[in-house]
Design a protein around this motif. Structure first.
Motif, PDB file in Angstrom:
ATOM      1  N   LEU A 118      -4.613  -3.174   1.005  1.00  0.00           N
ATOM      2  CA  LEU A 118      -5.031  -2.761   2.348  1.00  0.00           C
ATOM      3  C   LEU A 118      -6.265  -3.547   2.810  1.00  0.00           C
ATOM      4  CD1 LEU A 118      -3.695  -0.694   4.134  1.00  0.00           C
ATOM      5  CD2 LEU A 118      -5.483   0.913   3.534  1.00  0.00           C
ATOM      6  N   GLY A 125      -3.063  -0.704  -4.463  1.00  0.00           N
ATOM      7  CA  GLY A 125      -2.794  -0.360  -3.060  1.00  0.00           C
ATOM      8  C   GLY A 125      -4.015  -0.561  -2.183  1.00  0.00           C
ATOM      9  N   ILE A 126      -5.196  -0.096  -2.660  1.00  0.00           N
ATOM     10  CA  ILE A 126      -6.421  -0.242  -1.876  1.00  0.00           C
ATOM     11  C   ILE A 126      -6.750  -1.712  -1.667  1.00  0.00           C
ATOM     12  CG2 ILE A 126      -8.891   0.212  -1.864  1.00  0.00           C
ATOM     13  CD1 ILE A 126      -7.609   2.718  -1.439  1.00  0.00           C
ATOM     14  N   PHE A 170       0.839  -1.207   0.000  1.00  0.00           N
ATOM     15  CA  PHE A 170       0.000   0.000   0.000  1.00  0.00           C
ATOM     16  C   PHE A 170       0.876   1.259   0.000  1.00  0.00           C
ATOM     17  CE2 PHE A 170      -2.008   3.296   2.666  1.00  0.00           C
ATOM     18  CZ  PHE A 170      -3.016   3.664   1.788  1.00  0.00           C
TER      19      PHE A 170
END
Lengths: 117, 161
Positions: free
Chosen positions: A66, A62-63, A53
């Motif tokens: 996460l 990245g999201i 992330f």
């Protein structure tokens, strides 16, 4: 500046994964092995996700990393809990160095600890 | 009410996961989240109003770094025990009593205990939790509860009760 921190966290995660695996080999019975594998592998993999992330920022990748990390934190203890309860009910004995077994005393009619020798 | 909240949370998660407002994605998302709501909405929290209280959310966000710090300690602890030549372990299953009342708080307590130093939840039975402890410090119910559970209970009580 963000990038080195991200790489550092990824490497830290990999280090914890390796330590967890060493614990898995060295500990004597299924319950202690579960301890090692659950804790180290959860934080290790979570670290890798957070590192990704930090490297990728608020991009689709990245999201997703996460969200994977958050679900890992929620589901991994539940899976370990299920495995542990399963082995208790299956009747797997605890290592002979164990000192107390309240669960066996209360539910299974006697301590489920391996005898010496 | 709880079904509506479940749908909203599920749909927000879907939007985060896809990160696009393409019509195809939205339609698939609505269908999937509706299916999830019908199947699992009944298991969702009893009092949805708790989700909308800001102070609970605030304490939850404060709790996350505290929790990650305990997890970090747990990993150092397990790594030490795994790498030490004499393998210093003294395992056992102890019983502790929790003062938390709601189910969701107990679930979070059990999960927190599992991921923190040397302890792991085996079973929840009413107010009692059975904990596998890698280095048993006390076999007494009260003492063990104080060592293992009290540090989380004070946070979780603010969040969930």
């Amino acid at each position: 500046m963000i990038s080195p921190i991200g790489w550092f966290i990824i490497w830290l995660g990999i280090l914890f994964d390796i330590l967890g695996t060493i614990g898995l080999v060295r500990f004597p019975d299924v319950y202690n092995r579960l301890q090692a594998s659950t804790k180290c592998v959860t934080l290790g993999t979570f670290g890798i996700m957070v590192g990704i992330f930090l490297l990728k920022g608020f991009s689709p990748m990245g999201i997703k990393a996460l969200i994977c990390g958050a679900f890992l934190l929620l589901t991994s203890p539940v899976a370990a809990h299920a495995l542990m309860k399963g082995s208790l009910h299956f009747g797997t004995k605890m290592w002979k160095g164990s000192v107390v077994d309240k669960y066996g005393e209360d539910k299974l009619g006697g301590e489920q600890i391996e005898k010496e020798g | 009410m709880r079904y509506v909240l479940y749908f909203i949370i599920g749909f927000c998660l879907w939007l985060l996961l896809t990160l696009s407002v393409n019509l195809d994605h939205l339609i698939v998302g609505v269908v999937v989240v509706l299916l999830g709501t019908v199947l699992f909405g009944g298991y969702f929290t009893d009092k949805p109003i708790k989700f909308l209280q800001i102070h609970r959310l605030f304490w939850f966000i404060v709790y996350i770094p505290v929790f990650i710090w305990y997890m970090f300690q747990a990993n150092i602890d397990v790594a030490y025990r795994a790498l030490h030549p004499e393998r210093p372990i003294k395992p056992g299953i102890v019983k502790i009593k929790t003062t938390l009342k709601t189910n969701i708080a107990k679930v979070f307590l059990a999960n927190s205990i599992t991921l923190t130093p040397g302890t792991m939840t085996c079973e929840i039975d009413g107010d009692y939790l059975y904990i596998h402890w890698i280095w048993v410090q006390s076999e007494l119910v009260d003492k063990a509860s104080e060592i293992i559970a009290s540090r989380f209970e004070k946070w979780l009580r603010r969040i969930f009760e």
